[in-house]
Design a protein around this motif. Structure first.
Motif, mmCIF file in Angstrom:
data_model
loop_
_atom_site.group_PDB
_atom_site.id
_atom_site.type_symbol
_atom_site.label_atom_id
_atom_site.label_comp_id
_atom_site.label_asym_id
_atom_site.label_seq_id
_atom_site.Cartn_x
_atom_site.Cartn_y
_atom_site.Cartn_z
ATOM 1 N N THR A 7 -15.916 13.855 16.747
ATOM 2 C CA THR A 7 -14.624 14.475 16.446
ATOM 3 C C THR A 7 -14.459 14.768 14.958
ATOM 4 O OG1 THR A 7 -13.623 12.278 16.295
ATOM 5 C CG2 THR A 7 -13.489 13.411 18.422
ATOM 6 N N ALA A 8 -15.557 14.766 14.225
ATOM 7 C CA ALA A 8 -15.534 15.134 12.804
ATOM 8 C C ALA A 8 -16.820 15.876 12.493
ATOM 9 C CB ALA A 8 -15.398 13.902 11.911
ATOM 10 N N PRO A 9 -16.762 16.994 11.754
ATOM 11 C CA PRO A 9 -17.976 17.745 11.443
ATOM 12 C C PRO A 9 -18.951 16.899 10.643
ATOM 13 C CG PRO A 9 -15.999 19.021 10.922
ATOM 14 C CD PRO A 9 -15.549 17.631 11.207
ATOM 15 N N PRO A 10 -20.210 16.856 11.046
ATOM 16 C CA PRO A 10 -21.201 16.075 10.288
ATOM 17 C C PRO A 10 -21.530 16.759 8.959
ATOM 18 C CG PRO A 10 -22.252 17.255 12.082
ATOM 19 C CD PRO A 10 -20.784 17.466 12.258
ATOM 20 N N ASP A 11 -22.177 16.027 8.085
ATOM 21 C CA ASP A 11 -22.497 16.548 6.758
ATOM 22 C C ASP A 11 -23.426 17.751 6.834
ATOM 23 O OD1 ASP A 11 -20.911 14.625 5.623
ATOM 24 O OD2 ASP A 11 -22.561 13.221 5.236
ATOM 25 N N TRP A 12 -24.409 17.704 7.753
ATOM 26 C CA TRP A 12 -25.340 18.830 7.832
ATOM 27 C C TRP A 12 -24.628 20.118 8.206
ATOM 28 C CZ3 TRP A 12 -25.809 21.706 12.210
ATOM 29 C CH2 TRP A 12 -25.443 21.132 13.435
ATOM 30 N N LEU A 13 -23.600 20.023 9.056
ATOM 31 C CA LEU A 13 -22.864 21.216 9.457
ATOM 32 C C LEU A 13 -22.040 21.753 8.289
ATOM 33 C CD1 LEU A 13 -22.171 23.119 11.772
ATOM 34 C CD2 LEU A 13 -20.315 21.577 12.403
ATOM 35 N N ARG A 14 -21.449 20.860 7.533
ATOM 36 C CA ARG A 14 -20.689 21.292 6.362
ATOM 37 C C ARG A 14 -21.601 22.025 5.362
ATOM 38 N NH1 ARG A 14 -15.728 18.382 5.426
ATOM 39 N NH2 ARG A 14 -15.283 16.863 7.069
ATOM 40 N N ARG A 15 -22.812 21.503 5.171
ATOM 41 C CA ARG A 15 -23.739 22.148 4.238
ATOM 42 C C ARG A 15 -24.106 23.554 4.717
ATOM 43 N NH1 ARG A 15 -26.196 17.018 4.271
ATOM 44 N NH2 ARG A 15 -27.797 17.790 5.702
ATOM 45 N N LEU A 16 -24.393 23.686 6.009
ATOM 46 C CA LEU A 16 -24.781 24.989 6.537
ATOM 47 C C LEU A 16 -23.632 25.991 6.473
ATOM 48 C CD1 LEU A 16 -27.004 24.020 9.602
ATOM 49 C CD2 LEU A 16 -27.732 25.118 7.484
ATOM 50 N N ILE A 17 -22.421 25.525 6.705
ATOM 51 C CA ILE A 17 -21.272 26.430 6.576
ATOM 52 C C ILE A 17 -21.156 26.921 5.141
ATOM 53 C CG2 ILE A 17 -18.749 26.546 6.668
ATOM 54 C CD1 ILE A 17 -18.857 24.682 9.065
ATOM 55 N N LEU B 85 -16.716 24.676 19.696
ATOM 56 C CA LEU B 85 -16.194 23.342 19.998
ATOM 57 C C LEU B 85 -16.245 23.082 21.501
ATOM 58 C CD1 LEU B 85 -13.051 23.166 17.667
ATOM 59 C CD2 LEU B 85 -15.433 22.561 17.159
ATOM 60 N N PHE B 86 -16.517 21.828 21.862
ATOM 61 C CA PHE B 86 -16.551 21.403 23.256
ATOM 62 C C PHE B 86 -15.575 20.249 23.444
ATOM 63 C CE2 PHE B 86 -20.561 23.571 22.594
ATOM 64 C CZ PHE B 86 -20.655 24.364 23.733
ATOM 65 N N ALA B 87 -15.450 19.794 24.661
ATOM 66 C CA ALA B 87 -14.462 18.760 24.970
ATOM 67 C C ALA B 87 -14.707 17.487 24.174
ATOM 68 C CB ALA B 87 -14.475 18.461 26.466
ATOM 69 N N ARG B 88 -15.947 17.179 23.873
ATOM 70 C CA ARG B 88 -16.244 15.958 23.112
ATOM 71 C C ARG B 88 -15.717 16.052 21.685
ATOM 72 N NH1 ARG B 88 -22.189 18.178 23.425
ATOM 73 N NH2 ARG B 88 -22.239 19.447 21.527
ATOM 74 N N ASN B 89 -15.492 17.281 21.179
ATOM 75 C CA ASN B 89 -14.962 17.474 19.828
ATOM 76 C C ASN B 89 -13.446 17.521 19.798
ATOM 77 O OD1 ASN B 89 -17.447 19.943 19.889
ATOM 78 N ND2 ASN B 89 -17.740 17.981 18.850
ATOM 79 N N THR B 90 -12.809 17.835 20.923
ATOM 80 C CA THR B 90 -11.368 18.124 20.939
ATOM 81 C C THR B 90 -10.672 17.353 22.054
ATOM 82 O OG1 THR B 90 -11.785 20.045 22.349
ATOM 83 C CG2 THR B 90 -11.714 20.419 19.971
ATOM 84 N N PRO B 91 -10.577 16.038 21.949
ATOM 85 C CA PRO B 91 -9.876 15.291 23.002
ATOM 86 C C PRO B 91 -8.409 15.669 23.114
ATOM 87 C CG PRO B 91 -10.302 13.892 21.091
ATOM 88 C CD PRO B 91 -11.060 15.159 20.872
ATOM 89 N N ASP B 92 -7.837 16.219 22.066
ATOM 90 C CA ASP B 92 -6.462 16.707 22.096
ATOM 91 C C ASP B 92 -6.324 17.778 21.021
ATOM 92 O OD1 ASP B 92 -5.588 15.373 19.517
ATOM 93 O OD2 ASP B 92 -6.108 13.600 20.706
ATOM 94 N N ALA B 93 -5.188 18.500 21.062
ATOM 95 C CA ALA B 93 -4.991 19.617 20.142
ATOM 96 C C ALA B 93 -4.845 19.148 18.694
ATOM 97 C CB ALA B 93 -3.770 20.430 20.565
ATOM 98 N N VAL B 94 -4.279 17.961 18.479
ATOM 99 C CA VAL B 94 -4.130 17.450 17.116
ATOM 100 C C VAL B 94 -5.503 17.213 16.492
ATOM 101 C CG1 VAL B 94 -3.206 15.577 15.712
ATOM 102 C CG2 VAL B 94 -1.896 16.435 17.667
ATOM 103 N N THR B 95 -6.411 16.598 17.257
ATOM 104 C CA THR B 95 -7.769 16.391 16.758
ATOM 105 C C THR B 95 -8.466 17.725 16.528
ATOM 106 O OG1 THR B 95 -7.881 14.319 17.996
ATOM 107 C CG2 THR B 95 -9.958 15.249 17.219
ATOM 108 N N ALA B 96 -8.244 18.681 17.430
ATOM 109 C CA ALA B 96 -8.850 20.001 17.265
ATOM 110 C C ALA B 96 -8.407 20.648 15.966
ATOM 111 C CB ALA B 96 -8.492 20.892 18.455
ATOM 112 N N ALA B 97 -7.120 20.535 15.639
ATOM 113 C CA ALA B 97 -6.621 21.112 14.385
ATOM 114 C C ALA B 97 -7.259 20.433 13.182
ATOM 115 C CB ALA B 97 -5.099 20.995 14.325
ATOM 116 N N ALA B 98 -7.460 19.121 13.260
ATOM 117 C CA ALA B 98 -8.107 18.412 12.152
ATOM 118 C C ALA B 98 -9.558 18.864 11.991
ATOM 119 C CB ALA B 98 -8.033 16.906 12.393
ATOM 120 N N VAL B 99 -10.253 19.075 13.117
ATOM 121 C CA VAL B 99 -11.645 19.525 13.063
ATOM 122 C C VAL B 99 -11.734 20.914 12.449
ATOM 123 C CG1 VAL B 99 -13.627 20.190 14.471
ATOM 124 C CG2 VAL B 99 -12.404 18.075 14.974
#
Length: 667
Positions: A20-30, A39-53
């Motif tokens: 539920t948090a972007p890993p460091d490697w993904l941040r570097r590639l972005i 995003l998939f269900a494992r990343n967004t258990p709820d809309a609040v978490t999705a907004a944080a991601v």
């Protein structure tokens, strides 16, 4: 130049990640130019978490494209814990009201935009033609190409009105197949004329509604390209560009799916897809490692340097991906767009399941239920059908839910059915789960044994599963009083829903009033009522009603309410683009002719009296009014095993869900 080439290669890649948090490697590639993240269900258990991601992803690059597979109904990622707040496509198609479909999509778009999602892989534009199809089912709007086209255009217009890009899938049409592309390569065995008239019609409508992206499916179309699936076929993707006139971004279905991945690597598939004409490479749910993403980018760069992939093709794809996102306000806190409260109503239960719910009551609120659920419950309620008399629950019932294997598209975690709702409403309810392994005669006899309790049987797509139809037959023979709630596709013998007009003056958010205004009745003037010397009128006292065209050309008559015309309303324009309307159009009756001979059924004596009274020529007499057409039935073609009893509807917690099981979610 080398850095620009690598940036372009990263732009067209869309990986996933775990947690539920972007890993460091993904941040570097972005930061290096990665174009998007799915995003998939494992990343967004709820809309609040999705907004944080999404906020964390945009902190690295404000232009990163964040996508999610949010169709409503059975396929949801942001509400997978408790089920979607909106019914799926089959329920919306069964209601037969594109304005409602557009309103649902607009509300879903507002929910996604508040969570920071800018691309939704919806709607499913496939026409359900093969009842054995294991993966499309209730994800489709129906079995009629014109109806599916109208609802597809409405969904696209509604979703994009909220600032979320839509994606029509799975081109050129996954509905007439019997294989799940997650596991093997489906074959669409249709000739070119059938493809043009049925499969392509919804995609034409979506393009007319200015859809931002189209997803190419992993399916073989031998009549056009017998060697390559659509997602890797230059023939099919060129058809999409040139014949259908699509200028947006073409997205691949997940490249890890077995339909194309068997015996091939992701880097190889990525190069082949780009060379064929795809723009955005969706790697899939398992592409969660930095090494995988870098290997794909390296393969693309190497293909450009070797000449296998033209540099212009890669630059074109990168430009199209950069242009997918719609302009919109900055993402807000998801708590304002998807409040975790129980104030909104959930879905109405089927009449076969609960007497109180069948009479229009709302179900108990679920934790985390979206504040947008009211419109979803309204849409779900309009799709319900009750056959027979609803049982009354004087005591808590026994609820037996028939579980079938879930598709990868639906995923493992999304709940379905009404068992927990009834248990919450009626404490003491006995819950039973029936599977192919437990559907033996002794277990079924135990379920039916308690005659003191009402029995509720919850199934979906029963006609596709012989073990369910056999178990239902045994249970209903022992308990004829049992109620059956079917939450899948309509059975082969299912009747279409009768017309369901909305209350007068009812509107949906952002839509015009749907009802045709009734023209006031005018009484012809009496001869002796005119003042002496008054000249007779030279035109009929009311406007001549517009004649409907029965041709396949785009409709250009004004809207029934006097609002926008087809040229300015994208939903009606798209339906007209494919020569379709949501209503069956009767052939126009002939105009009245001189000599007293008019259209069949016209009261010629009354007409002639009126003509003499106002001294009008015969050619000026208005034609007889025609009755409006009835909604086109959404029948499911007969096939195979006998149908189960009970009503059928569609997807999610509000109406039901399609079949599903298996690993992580993918399209």
């Amino acid at each position: 130049m080398p850095q620009e080439l690598r940036r372009q290669a990263l732009t067209v890649i869309q990986p996933a990640f775990r947690g539920t948090a972007p890993p460091d490697w993904l941040r570097r590639l972005i930061g290096e130019g990665l174009g998007g993240v799915c995003l998939f269900a494992r990343n967004t258990p709820d809309a609040v978490t999705a907004a944080a991601v999404t906020g964390a992803l945009r902190a690295e690059n404000p232009d990163v494209l964040v996508a999610a597979d949010e169709e409503g109904g059975a396929v949801t990622r942001l509400e997978s814990a408790h089920g979607s707040s909106w019914p799926g496509n089959a329920a919306l198609g069964r209601v037969g009201d594109p304005a409602l479909t557009g309103a649902v999509a607009a509300e879903m778009g507002a929910f996604l935009a508040a969570a920071g999602i800018r691309l939704a892989y919806a709607p499913t534009a496939d026409v359900t033609s093969d009842p054995r199809n294991p993966v499309i089912g209730v994800r489709s709007f129906g079995t009629d190409a014109a109806d599916v086209a109208a609802h597809t255009a409405a969904f696209v217009a509604g979703l994009q009105s909220a600032g979320v890009a839509a994606c029509a899938k799975h081109f050129p049409g996954h509905g007439d197949t019997s294989v799940d592309s997650h596991h093997a390569l489906p074959v669409l065995n249709v000739d070119e004329a059938t493809l043009e008239g049925r499969e392509l019609a919804p995609f034409r409508a979506a393009i007319a509604a200015r859809v931002r992206t189209v997803m190419a499916g992993h399916l073989l179309v031998p009549s056009l390209d017998p060697d390559r699936p659509a997602s890797l076929s230059a023939v099919l993707l060129t058809l999409l560009r040139r014949r259908l006139g699509f200028g947006g971004a073409i997205v691949t279905d997940a490249l890890e799916m077995e339909a194309v991945a068997a015996g091939r690597t992701l880097p190889e598939l990525a190069v082949r897809a780009l060379a064929a004409g795809a723009d955005l490479l969706c790697l899939g749910a398992r592409a969660t490692e930095e090494a995988t993403v870098r290997a794909v980018a390296d393969a693309v760069v190497a293909a450009v340097r070797s000449g296998e992939l033209p540099a212009e093709r890669l630059a074109e794809a990168a430009d199209r991906v950069a242009g997918i996102a719609l302009p919109g306000p900055a993402p807000e806190d998801a708590a304002t767009g998807a409040a975790a409260s129980g104030s909104a109503s959930g879905s109405a239960s089927s009449g076969a399941a609960s007497g109180s719910a069948a009479s229009g009551g709302a179900s108990a609120a679920r934790p985390g239920r979206s504040a947008y659920a009211a419109l979803g419950a309204l849409a779900a309620g309009r799709a319900l059908e009750l056959r027979g008399e609803a049982p009354r629950f004087d005591v808590p019932p026994v609820v037996a839910t028939f579980e079938t294997a879930r598709t990868v598209a639906v995923g493992r975690v999304t709940p379905w059915g009404i068992a927990d709702l009834l248990a919450e409403r009626l404490p003491g309810t006995v819950l039973r789960t029936v599977t192919p392994e437990t559907a033996d005669p002794s277990a079924l006899a135990e379920i039916a044994a308690d005659h003191e309790r009402p029995l509720v049987l919850v199934v979906r797509d029963a006609a596709r599963h012989a073990w369910i139809t056999a178990a239902l037959a045994r249970l209903l023979s022992a308990r004829p009083d049992a109620g059956v709630v079917d939450m899948g596709l309509p059975a082969p013998d299912a009747r279409p829903l009768p017309p369901q007009p909305r209350p007068a003056g009812a509107t949906y958010p952002g839509r015009r009033t749907p009802h045709r205004r009734r023209r006031p009745r005018r009484t012809p003037p009496r001869r002796d009522a005119r003042a002496p010397g008054t000249s007779p009128p030279t035109a009929p006292p009311w406007p001549r009603p517009a004649r409907r065209s029965t041709s396949s050309s785009p409709r250009a008559d004004p809207c029934p309410t006097g609002g926008t015309s087809d040229a300015t309303d994208p939903i009606r324009a798209a339906a007209g683009h494919v020569g379709a309307s949501t209503r069956r159009v009767r052939p126009a009756r002939p105009r009245a002719r001189a000599g007293g001979v008019g259209a069949p059924g016209v009261n010629t004596a009354a007409r002639d009296r009126f003509r003499r009274a106002v001294a009008l020529p015969s050619s000026s007499v208005p034609p007889a009014p025609r009755r409006s057409g009835r909604p086109r039935p959404n029948r499911f073609p007969p096939f195979g095993a006998p149908a189960a009893h009970g009503r059928r509807s569609d997807g999610g917690r509000a109406v039901g869900q399609s079949d599903g099981r298996a690993g992580e979610e993918r399209r």
